[in-house]
Design an enzyme around this catalytic site. Structure first.
Site, PDB file in Angstrom:
ATOM      1  N   ASP A 180      38.015  43.995  38.802  1.00  0.00           N
ATOM      2  CA  ASP A 180      36.863  44.029  37.901  1.00  0.00           C
ATOM      3  C   ASP A 180      36.714  45.410  37.265  1.00  0.00           C
ATOM      4  O   ASP A 180      37.471  46.347  37.555  1.00  0.00           O
ATOM      5  CB  ASP A 180      35.601  43.652  38.671  1.00  0.00           C
ATOM      6  CG  ASP A 180      35.693  42.246  39.250  1.00  0.00           C
ATOM      7  OD1 ASP A 180      36.259  41.367  38.571  1.00  0.00           O
ATOM      8  OD2 ASP A 180      35.212  42.038  40.384  1.00  0.00           O
ATOM      9  N   HIS A 188      41.756  41.643  34.075  1.00  0.00           N
ATOM     10  CA  HIS A 188      40.475  41.333  34.707  1.00  0.00           C
ATOM     11  C   HIS A 188      40.605  40.202  35.734  1.00  0.00           C
ATOM     12  O   HIS A 188      39.689  39.977  36.535  1.00  0.00           O
ATOM     13  CB  HIS A 188      39.437  40.956  33.643  1.00  0.00           C
ATOM     14  CG  HIS A 188      38.041  41.394  33.980  1.00  0.00           C
ATOM     15  ND1 HIS A 188      37.491  41.244  35.231  1.00  0.00           N
ATOM     16  CD2 HIS A 188      37.087  41.998  33.227  1.00  0.00           C
ATOM     17  CE1 HIS A 188      36.256  41.704  35.229  1.00  0.00           C
ATOM     18  NE2 HIS A 188      35.984  42.184  34.026  1.00  0.00           N
TER      19      HIS A 188
END
Length: 428
Positions: A405, A401
């Site tokens: 995203d 992450h």
């Protein structure tokens, strides 16, 4: 002439190796070219062969030992012969030094009688009480502090000298003899159970491949922000197309692509469209790779390796299938070169053969993504208003992450699914 068995260097990055198991015991005959000891580096296990005929004279590093490359593991030679290994040299030097010290002490004592110089020289090795008992200073101190008469002890050291170990054994034996039988503690049921469990406990040292896997997986989870998303792909048409084309592909190329090979082809095509997934976060920058080097997790009896198919994005389905089968087969036979297990930009791992649905793959650092493949299952699905039997394949994508995203990661996974659900596109 005796030959040393050396821990080899398996690859440029190797620092130390682990002795897994000796195939011979000390004193057993060996033949040149015969496997004598199994060793492993961080990612490779191999068998070290005897360099000459003879006998395994000495094992320097036992099973489980971890030593730097170049270390002497053992010695092969003829009976009575021994190479000058560090351990052998050290042992010989220690014996020679001990003998010299004893000879010096005895010689000085005989030459000077009761002179002070002779007493000091002799005390450096032995303490000679008036009754002639030889005892080391440390052993005498232990005996005196315990109030034990050391003159009753039979020494096991040089020239009958009483050693520290002799005194400790004698004191322990005396204490056990003096303890009343009725004073022995009665084991409770819990203590008995604990001892039984302890006797059945097997302790396996974390070394070699297992140690590397443990360190890398812990490092992966500690140094990245991992998130896993899942999706199902309808591979009904893919399985039908695979079944239809397999005879022709096998006849033309002597090859039968597996479902994993088709999925791998979908992955590399999707990576070409989603370059952010084919990347790595290094220091304070994200590096996007043009080339796709596909890693494939291969389970072994003692661990896991990830061989790499380089430039996978430039291969056809058949070429990719051939390379995947080649590296997987050589991985299971411990025949991979170290260079074939590094440099991947994305990894796939398949637990479908174990009946697993979705799971949480752990990133292979420094990669941004890894795709987990589960077991395809026939499932009733509405196609329009019609209920049909469809084969649904669970996919689990773990991504970093820090690099991208959830939305772009989901878009990549959706692209993989679209290729799998339109299998003719994988042939282009």
């Amino acid at each position: 002439m005796a030959e040393n068995i050396i821990m080899p260097k398996l690859g440029m990055a190797m620092v130390e190796g682990t002795v897994i198991a000796w195939k011979k015991r000390e004193g057993e005959a060996v033949k040149k070219g015969e496997g004598i000891v199994d060793i492993s580096s961080e990612k490779i296990e191999m068998e070290v062969e005897a360099a000459a005929d003879g006998v395994l004279l000495k094992i320097e590093v036992p099973a489980g030992g971890v030593v730097p490359y170049g270390t002497v593991l053992g010695v092969i030679g003829q009976p009575g012969e021994l190479a000058a290994t560090p351990a052998v040299v050290a042992e010989a030097n220690a014996k020679a030094e001990s003998a010299a010290m004893l000879a010096t002490a005895d010689g000085q004592s005989a030459a000077t009688g009761t002179s002070a110089g002779a007493s000091i020289a002799a005390t450096a090795v032995l303490e000679r009480p008036r009754d002639g008992v030889k005892i080391s200073p440390v052993a005498r101190k232990i005996a005196e502090e315990a109030g034990f008469d050391f003159t009753t002890i039979a020494g096991t050291g040089p020239q009958g000298r009483i050693t520290k170990e002799d005194v400790e054994r004698a004191i322990k034996a005396a204490q056990e003899t003096a303890a009343p039988a009725q004073a022995a503690p009665v084991a409770t049921a819990v203590e008995t159970t604990d001892r039984a469990a302890e006797s059945q406990l097997e302790r396996i040292p974390v070394a070699g491949m297992r140690k590397v896997i443990a360190e890398r997986m812990y490092q992966s989870l500690q140094q990245s922000a991992q998130l896993t998303i899942t999706m199902q792909a309808d591979i009904t048409e893919l399985l039908q197309l695979k079944e239809k084309l397999s005879p022709e592909i096998e006849s033309r190329y002597q090859l039968k692509p597996s479902v994993t090979d088709w999925i791998a082809r979908a992955v590399v095509l999707a990576l070409a469209k989603h370059k952010q997934m084919n990347s790595a976060l290094l220091d304070d920058r994200i590096e996007l790779y043009d080339d796709i080097h596909l890693g494939v997790a291969v389970a072994l009896d003692k661990g896991l390796v990830v061989p790499v198919v380089r430039h996978a994005g430039k291969m056809t389905l058949v070429e990719l299938s051939r390379q995947l089968k080649s590296v997987s087969a050589r991985a299971k036979q411990n025949q991979l070169a170290p260079e074939e297990m590094k440099g991947s930009t994305f990894t796939i791992t398949n637990l479908g053969s174990y009946g697993v649905d979705t799971f949480t793959p752990v990133l292979n650092p420094p990669e941004t993504g890894i795709l987990g493949i589960g077991a395809a299952k026939d499932t009733p699905v509405f196609v329009g208003d019609e209920l049909q039997r469809r084969s649904l394949l669970p996919l689990s994508l773990t991504f970093d992450h820090r690099v991208l995203d959830g939305a772009p990661a989901a878009a990549f996974l959706a692209t993989v699914r679209s290729y799998l659900e339109a299998p003719h596109s994988l042939l282009i």
